[in-house]
Structures are given as C-alpha cells and as structure tokens.
Design a protein around this motif. Structure first.
Motif, PDB file in Angstrom:
ATOM      1  N   ASN A 215      27.966  30.191  47.171  1.00 28.80           N
ATOM      2  CA  ASN A 215      27.978  31.494  47.823  1.00 28.80           C
ATOM      3  C   ASN A 215      29.324  32.167  47.708  1.00 28.80           C
ATOM      4  N   VAL A 216      29.964  31.958  46.593  1.00 32.69           N
ATOM      5  CA  VAL A 216      31.291  32.531  46.412  1.00 32.69           C
ATOM      6  C   VAL A 216      31.205  34.054  46.261  1.00 32.69           C
TER       7      VAL A 216
ATOM      8  N   ALA B 288      37.225  43.095  56.101  1.00 34.59           N
ATOM      9  CA  ALA B 288      36.544  42.944  54.809  1.00 34.59           C
ATOM     10  C   ALA B 288      37.405  42.089  53.868  1.00 34.59           C
ATOM     11  N   LEU B 289      38.702  42.328  53.877  1.00 31.80           N
ATOM     12  CA  LEU B 289      39.579  41.545  53.002  1.00 31.80           C
ATOM     13  C   LEU B 289      39.604  40.082  53.452  1.00 31.80           C
TER      14      LEU B 289
ATOM     15  N   GLU C 192      37.916  34.452  52.815  1.00 34.22           N
ATOM     16  CA  GLU C 192      37.175  33.316  53.381  1.00 34.22           C
ATOM     17  C   GLU C 192      36.038  32.848  52.472  1.00 34.22           C
ATOM     18  N   HIS C 193      35.424  33.783  51.783  1.00 33.31           N
ATOM     19  CA  HIS C 193      34.242  33.430  50.982  1.00 33.31           C
ATOM     20  C   HIS C 193      34.540  33.242  49.503  1.00 33.31           C
TER      21      HIS C 193
ATOM     22  N   ASN D  73      41.419  35.028  41.386  1.00 34.63           N
ATOM     23  CA  ASN D  73      41.447  36.474  41.175  1.00 34.63           C
ATOM     24  C   ASN D  73      40.379  37.169  42.016  1.00 34.63           C
ATOM     25  N   LEU D  74      40.818  37.973  42.948  1.00 29.23           N
ATOM     26  CA  LEU D  74      39.872  38.702  43.793  1.00 29.23           C
ATOM     27  C   LEU D  74      40.004  40.191  43.497  1.00 29.23           C
ATOM     28  N   GLU D  75      38.875  40.847  43.387  1.00 27.38           N
ATOM     29  CA  GLU D  75      38.915  42.257  43.033  1.00 27.38           C
ATOM     30  C   GLU D  75      38.447  43.128  44.191  1.00 27.38           C
ATOM     31  N   VAL D  76      39.160  44.189  44.375  1.00 24.17           N
ATOM     32  CA  VAL D  76      38.785  45.144  45.409  1.00 24.17           C
ATOM     33  C   VAL D  76      38.828  46.541  44.817  1.00 24.17           C
ATOM     34  N   ASP D  77      37.701  47.220  44.882  1.00 19.12           N
ATOM     35  CA  ASP D  77      37.643  48.609  44.410  1.00 19.12           C
ATOM     36  C   ASP D  77      37.685  49.529  45.610  1.00 19.12           C
ATOM     37  N   PHE D  78      38.565  50.494  45.555  1.00 17.06           N
ATOM     38  CA  PHE D  78      38.545  51.529  46.594  1.00 17.06           C
ATOM     39  C   PHE D  78      37.662  52.653  46.083  1.00 17.06           C
ATOM     40  N   PHE D  79      36.615  52.859  46.822  1.00 19.79           N
ATOM     41  CA  PHE D  79      35.533  53.697  46.328  1.00 19.79           C
ATOM     42  C   PHE D  79      35.116  54.629  47.453  1.00 19.79           C
ATOM     43  N   GLY D  80      34.281  55.568  47.114  1.00 21.32           N
ATOM     44  CA  GLY D  80      33.814  56.474  48.153  1.00 21.32           C
ATOM     45  C   GLY D  80      32.383  56.865  47.894  1.00 21.32           C
ATOM     46  N   GLY D  81      32.112  58.085  48.129  1.00 18.62           N
ATOM     47  CA  GLY D  81      32.902  59.259  48.443  1.00 18.62           C
ATOM     48  C   GLY D  81      34.233  59.311  47.705  1.00 18.62           C
TER      49      GLY D  81
END
Ligand code: SF4
Ligand code: SF4
Lengths: 49, 461
Positions: free
Chosen positions: B97-98, B139-140, B145-146, B152-160
């Motif tokens: 469940n990564v 969220a981060l 945790e998961h 390497n962890l990816e985070v997209d700043f998205f919208g809107g």
C-alpha cells in the motif's frame, strides 16, 4: 547484418528478473499536468547504468 | 509481439516484449512480416516474386536475411513471447500500500475561466476552496507515513490555480524540506500554473524548489485567447507570455514544460507549436482536450484524422529543427530506449489510486486529479486513510494485462493499459479503454521511436 540494424535498447526480459524498485517518477499520460508517459521515464534504480 | 510500420522513409520493427527496435530495409521488413506465418520456401518464393528484377534480391540474399531473423529470434530480440501477465499481479502485491506521489489541490478556484477546463474552473463541480497549511502539512505527513521504503516522493501543486494559494505552497515546501532528511526522503515538487500570478517571488522560489514547472499556453494568440479567458472574457495571452518568458529565462536549464491543449478549434496544433518556438520556448507539450463528446471543444472524428497527420508532421519538424541546430523537445516523443523504465513500471502504469492520489483542499483522497469530485471514487481522507477499499481495488487491478482490448495491442507495454480517467469518461468504467486515445497514443509512440531510429541511422529517404 546487412538489412537489419538493431538499436541499443534496455532488455525488458532482463529487467523482469531484477525486479522493479518503484523509485521512478509517477507517470500520468493525461492532458492536464506534468503528463509524463511511461516510455519517457528515467529508470532510477541504483545499479542501473 | 512484433509491430511493423513505415514512417518518414524508415521501416521499423518493434519487438515489444523484449523492447527491441530494429530499423530494416524493405526486403527484411517483408520477410519479418511473413516469418511466423509461412515456411522459408514460401517466403523465398514470395519475396523473389515481389522484388523481381532487383539485383540485390537473390535466393542467397533472402537466405542470409532469414538466417539473421532466426538469429535475432534466438537472441530474444524478435518474436519474443509475452510472458509478463503473471508479473502484473505479483508487482501490485509486492508494492503493497505504498503511496509515493500526491497531487495537492491547493486551490479549488481559478483566476481564469477557460471554457474547456475539466476541473470546471478549478471547482471540480464543488465549492471554491483553498487548502489550509494544516491540511497540506497533514497530507505531506500522510505521504511520508505511507511511503514505506521509497525515497523519492513527488508532490504536484495543482488546482484550479495553485498560485492563488501561493503562501501555503511555499510554507508546505519549507515544511517538507525541514523533515525530509530525518525521514530519509527526497521531495520533488512540481507546479502547474496558468501564469497570471507569476511574479519575481514566484520565479525565484519555483526555480529553486520545483523540479518541474508546467506552464499552460495554448500556442497561437487567437487560439489561446478564445478559450483561456478571464472572468470578464478577456484573453490572457498578452499578460502571461512575458511572465513565462521571464520565468524560463531565469530557470537556468531546469525542467519546465509549456503545455497547451488542442481542441476542435485547433486540431492543426503544430502551428501552435511553431508559435511556442517563436516565443522562445523549447520544452513543449500539446495535449488533446479532455471533455465530454457533446462539448463544443471536443475533437471530432475528422479532427482526429488531422491530429494523426499533425503528429507525423511534428516529428518531421523536429528532425529538421535538429539538423538546423534548433532542437526542441516534445514531451510525448521523449523516449529513452536504453535507460527507460523496467518492465514492472511498463506494466503497472500511472499508479492512480494506489501509489498516486489527489488530495482536495479539505483533505479528501481521490485516485487522481481527474477523479476529484466523483463521489463514488472518493477513497478516504488524509487523517483516517483509505476507507473505500472497493474503489481502490478497481484501480489496483488496472494494468497492461487487465483489459481484453489491450490483449493484442502492440502498444501495451508503452501505455500500460491507458489512462483510467479517460477510460472512465469514454467507456464508463476505469477498466475500459478510450479507443480514440489509443489511436493517438500509438501514433505518438511510432513517431517517438522513429525519431530514435533517425538519430541512430544515417539519413534515409
Ligand atoms: S488515471 Fe489518467 S489522468 Fe489519472 S494519473 Fe493516471 S494517466 Fe493521469
Ligand atoms: S489502452 Fe489502448 S493503446 Fe493502450 S494497450 Fe490498451 S488498447 Fe493499446
């Protein structure tokens, strides 16, 4: 070979034996964001050249 | 599985299961096409007949070529059997469940009112909202945790439009940077923006912290300004282009993408690519619009025919540009034949709903940005984790080997079974396919591989 030229490619069958490390970038093929397809990923596995 | 095609004067043979790519002449092309169906005698007869009068096509020549084909087969570079189906499930099980990537919807609101917006002006068919720092921070933490053993962890700043919540974006980046070392993680951030709010602070921070920036521009001014308008109905082209130029100039070679959408009004999208080049941008992407078939922006059957031709034209343009020393990149034509992803990645695809999820401003989890607002696909939230296991199962099961349509498709190890969101919108199910999208995808892969072949071989034609 006279009529056939083979490009250098990653051997997928070999990669099956090694297993995936899961470190490569998440890919999205859709239209709306970084939109990275599977094929244009870079492998991040450490023992890969 | 073997796929053969001719493009731009090249005869190309793909052995999809080994990943091998062969550039051949027309005789070998025909021989390979017959190889698994006919006996050597039959092939020889047929080839001699077809190339009658050609001095270089003799019985002996054909024998040599057949021997080469046999050798490639024996080396596992041609007619490689497809034995990967069992790996498909094994891999999903192993990855457990990564979660390794999140799309943070920091702003469900927008300062533009683009007619074709799949997110309905950022609201995703819901209320306008901004993500609070607390929610983003949680969220981060959820991601860390998961993420198991993934670095390497990816985070997209998205919208809107994420720049409408810029202070929170900055705080979240700083928070992630402050905790990544102790957890032995490496965050990679990306930002997708319409450009309206870009200023020096954004340029400075984004160029320092974001590993990729996706800038939305549709190309020609008249194309861009028809759909990408503000709430007063005014086009945004003149306001954003100088900002994009400034940002890119300051980016110092770091990744960015100019990404445009083509719709029914501009299926001839290479002209928009030309405009992007004229404006000085070289990292380009143009994508078909995502919308309901009844939408006036939707691509028609005729448009799709145009688009397929445009993809070929674009590949030709790229070759020409390269010869002139004015190289540019088209996102979908970037393919790395030697260092690309392993078979596991090729099978499992985007990971939506499993290793990748989208987070709404109020902390709900969805399989990806395109499912946000689809209540039945709400997976859970960042405080309590996944609760809708049924929905997650559907996504877990998605890979290159799940769909019967993909069974005989040569492209499956390039596309991994396609985009679940497109399938859902086109076929009503995440385990369907979006047939029109398949055609475009296959054409793009053919072009991408052709460009590699052109690079590797001296000029033909
Ligand atoms: S389902 Fe489609 S839109 Fe969503 S992440 Fe996957 S490829 Fe992208
Ligand atoms: S989704 Fe379409 S292009 Fe992809 S493997 Fe399936 S049939 Fe082929």
């Amino acid at each position: 070979m006279k009529r056939i030229q083979t490009l250098e490619t990653k051997n997928l069958c070999e990669s099956a034996k090694k297993g995936g490390c899961g470190e490569c970038q998440t890919s999205c093929q859709s239209a709306c964001k970084t939109s990275c397809g599977i094929a244009n990923q870079k492998c991040e596995k450490k023992d890969e050249r | 599985m073997v796929h053969q095609y001719k493009l731009n004067g090249y005869h190309i043979v793909l052995d999809t299961c080994s990943g091998s790519v062969h550039a051949v002449d027309e005789v070998a092309y025909d021989i390979i096409g017959l190889y698994e169906e006919k006996t050597e005698e039959e092939i020889t007869a047929q080839i001699l007949e077809k190339y009658r009068g050609r001095e270089d096509v003799t019985r002996e020549e054909i024998r040599l070529c057949l021997a080469d084909v046999a050798k490639l087969k024996q080396q596992g570079k041609l007619f490689t059997p497809d034995t990967y189906a069992p790996l498909a499930n094994e891999f999903k099980e192993r990855s457990g469940n990564v979660v390794k990537a999140l799309c943070l919807h920091v702003a469900h609101t927008c300062n533009l009112n683009c007619a074709y917006c799949f997110a309905s002006q950022g609201k995703y068919h819901g209320e306008r909202a901004l993500m609070s720092f607390e929610t983003g921070k949680r969220a981060l933490d959820f991601l860390i945790e998961h993420s198991g053993s993934r670095t390497n962890l990816e985070v997209d700043f998205f919208g809107g439009e994420p720049l409408m919540n810029w202070e929170v974006v900055k705080q979240l980046v700083l928070y992630a940077r402050s905790v990544e070392k102790e957890h032995r993680k490496n965050f990679r951030f990306t930002l997708t923006t319409n450009g309206m709010l870009i200023d020096d602070d954004v340029i400075d921070f984004a160029n320092r912290e974001m590993s990729n920036v996706v800038l939305s521009l549709d190309g020609r001014k008249e194309v861009h300004d028809r759909l990408r308008v503000d709430y007063a109905g005014n086009g945004s082209f003149d306001r954003i282009v100088p900002k994009f130029q400034k940002l890119v100039a300051a980016r110092g070679g770091k990744n960015y993408y100019m990404r445009g959408t083509f719709t029914h009004q501009n299926p001839d999208f290479t002209r928009d690519i030309d405009e992007m080049l004229r404006l000085g941008f070289t990292e380009l992407s143009m994508e078909p619009v995502v919308c309901a078939p009844a939408d006036p922006a939707a691509l028609t059957q005729e448009d799709l025919t145009v688009v397929l031709k445009e993809y070929e034209l674009l590949a030709q343009k790229m070759l020409d540009a390269k010869r002139e020393g004015k190289e540019f990149t088209f996102y979908h034509y970037m393919i790395d034949l030697t260092k690309g992803p392993c078979i596991y990645k090729r099978i499992s695809g985007c990971g939506s709903g499993t290793e990748y999820m989208a987070v709404t401003p109020w902390g709900d989890l969805y399989p990806c940005h395109q499912f946000v607002g689809e209540e039945k696909y709400k997976l859970g939230d960042i405080w309590n984790g996944i609760s809708n296991h049924g929905a997650q199962e559907e996504f877990c099961a998605c890979n290159a080997y799940t769909r019967k349509e993909c069974e005989d498709c040569w492209a499956k190890l390039y596309c991994s079974g396609g985009c679940a969101a497109n399938a859902y919108h086109a076929a009503g199910s995440v385990s369907g396919i979006y047939a029109a999208g398949c055609e475009l995808f296959k054409k793009r892969m053919e072009c991408a591989v052709m460009l590699q072949v052109a690079d590797a071989l001296p000029r033909q034609e």
